[in-house]
Scaffold this motif. Sequence first.
Motif, PDB file in Angstrom:
ATOM      1  N   ALA A   1      47.264  41.591  46.526  1.00 23.86           N
ATOM      2  CA  ALA A   1      47.094  42.868  45.842  1.00 23.86           C
ATOM      3  C   ALA A   1      47.830  42.916  44.516  1.00 23.86           C
ATOM      4  O   ALA A   1      47.493  43.736  43.644  1.00 23.86           O
ATOM      5  N   ASP A   2      48.825  42.051  44.333  1.00 22.62           N
ATOM      6  CA  ASP A   2      49.580  42.057  43.084  1.00 22.62           C
ATOM      7  C   ASP A   2      49.145  40.948  42.121  1.00 22.62           C
ATOM      8  O   ASP A   2      49.868  40.602  41.195  1.00 22.62           O
ATOM      9  N   ILE A   3      47.948  40.406  42.314  1.00 24.63           N
ATOM     10  CA  ILE A   3      47.460  39.332  41.454  1.00 24.63           C
ATOM     11  C   ILE A   3      47.274  39.829  40.019  1.00 24.63           C
ATOM     12  O   ILE A   3      46.919  40.991  39.795  1.00 24.63           O
ATOM     13  N   LYS A   4      47.520  38.965  39.062  1.00 24.61           N
ATOM     14  CA  LYS A   4      47.326  39.296  37.666  1.00 24.61           C
ATOM     15  C   LYS A   4      45.857  39.156  37.280  1.00 24.61           C
ATOM     16  O   LYS A   4      45.091  38.449  37.938  1.00 24.61           O
ATOM     17  N   LYS A   5      45.485  39.812  36.188  1.00 25.42           N
ATOM     18  CA  LYS A   5      44.080  39.826  35.772  1.00 25.42           C
ATOM     19  C   LYS A   5      43.551  38.420  35.493  1.00 25.42           C
ATOM     20  O   LYS A   5      42.473  38.054  35.987  1.00 25.42           O
ATOM     21  N   ASP A   6      44.278  37.627  34.749  1.00 24.93           N
ATOM     22  CA  ASP A   6      43.816  36.281  34.413  1.00 24.93           C
ATOM     23  C   ASP A   6      43.698  35.409  35.665  1.00 24.93           C
ATOM     24  O   ASP A   6      42.793  34.573  35.763  1.00 24.93           O
ATOM     25  N   ASP A   7      44.615  35.604  36.607  1.00 31.18           N
ATOM     26  CA  ASP A   7      44.556  34.824  37.847  1.00 31.18           C
ATOM     27  C   ASP A   7      43.344  35.229  38.685  1.00 31.18           C
ATOM     28  O   ASP A   7      42.731  34.391  39.353  1.00 31.18           O
TER      29      ASP A   7
ATOM     30  N   PHE B   1      44.496  46.762  33.457  1.00 30.44           N
ATOM     31  CA  PHE B   1      44.057  46.190  34.732  1.00 30.44           C
ATOM     32  C   PHE B   1      44.732  46.921  35.887  1.00 30.44           C
ATOM     33  O   PHE B   1      45.967  47.042  35.937  1.00 30.44           O
ATOM     34  N   ASN B   2      43.926  47.420  36.813  1.00 33.86           N
ATOM     35  CA  ASN B   2      44.436  48.097  38.015  1.00 33.86           C
ATOM     36  C   ASN B   2      43.549  47.707  39.185  1.00 33.86           C
ATOM     37  O   ASN B   2      42.490  48.284  39.396  1.00 33.86           O
ATOM     38  N   LEU B   3      43.977  46.717  39.952  1.00 35.42           N
ATOM     39  CA  LEU B   3      43.170  46.208  41.049  1.00 35.42           C
ATOM     40  C   LEU B   3      42.945  47.256  42.127  1.00 35.42           C
ATOM     41  O   LEU B   3      41.874  47.302  42.737  1.00 35.42           O
ATOM     42  N   SER B   4      43.931  48.108  42.355  1.00 34.73           N
ATOM     43  CA  SER B   4      43.817  49.086  43.447  1.00 34.73           C
ATOM     44  C   SER B   4      42.620  50.020  43.272  1.00 34.73           C
ATOM     45  O   SER B   4      42.045  50.493  44.257  1.00 34.73           O
ATOM     46  N   LYS B   5      42.222  50.275  42.014  1.00 38.84           N
ATOM     47  CA  LYS B   5      41.082  51.157  41.778  1.00 38.84           C
ATOM     48  C   LYS B   5      39.742  50.477  42.051  1.00 38.84           C
ATOM     49  O   LYS B   5      38.708  51.144  42.106  1.00 38.84           O
ATOM     50  N   MET B   6      39.758  49.153  42.196  1.00 44.84           N
ATOM     51  CA  MET B   6      38.517  48.413  42.418  1.00 44.84           C
ATOM     52  C   MET B   6      38.349  47.950  43.860  1.00 44.84           C
ATOM     53  O   MET B   6      37.329  47.353  44.203  1.00 44.84           O
TER      54      MET B   6
END
Length: 288
Positions: free
Chosen positions: A74-80, A125-130
């Motif tokens: 859940a804490d992955i970076k956008k580029d990763d 970038f906000n992964l939680s919203k996706m």
Amino acid sequence: MEQIDSLTEPQKGSGFLTRFWSGFSSNTSEETEQPVLDPAPAEAERARLGMLNLRHMRVDDVMVPKADIVAVSADIKKDDLVAKFRESGNTRLPVFKGTLDTPIGLVHLKDFALTHGFNGNGGRFNLSKMIRPLLFAPPSMPIGVLLQKMQSDRMHMALVIDEYGGVDGLVTLEDLVEQVIGEIEDEHDIEEDVFWTKTGPGAFIAQAKAPLDEFEHAAGMSFTDDVDDEEIDTLGGLVFLLSGRVPARGEMIPHPSGAEFEIIDADPRRIKRVRVRLPQAAQFDDAS
């Protein structure tokens, strides 16, 4: 997130299983009152076996084992995340918090692309919203039950959960449908009677069942000089020997000669298709 414990009632007239079964459950047309010809014997037998699979095959018969699941934290970076989508070739990736045994949902490539563009550019970038929800299923569930639940809930992925609540494997909608209608071809598939196609200088896409001696002739090199062949007959057998197991989709298997084998398609039991990159392919890349 929902644990599936029992078979739910299909949606009347619109469910996938309802439509699929209706093609084989009647020999006459009510509208025309004309007899409908039975399908060819081979097709009828294949359809019958496919429908039997819905009842008799369990989720753990078709799931991708835990060790081969491609997932992201859940804490992955956008580029990763971009790199993970690119390397795996998957459009959906499970998302976990801490370890895979604590899944929180999945991220879809389409959601990421609509927000940040296919190159990963865009807003904050906000992964939680996706994150989208996942289905969960026990390993003993008949695949027909899970297939019906995926269809009714419009979900394409489920994690298989063991009795202790840990993740045991992963199943996609495509995995289940293929047990009923046979393998679904995609852009990487090649003709059944063609064992490989050349896609560029020193590059091939090949079926795992391609005869190894014939492929060596086409490639202009031997793949068994540096390995113990142990009566290897197929390209898939060579890749299995090199890896010591059935490699996962997207995995890259190196050969002592410098050649590389990228797994395009595989299931937990066998390799299906491989992208072969010969040593001289690197020379063409350097010159270009």
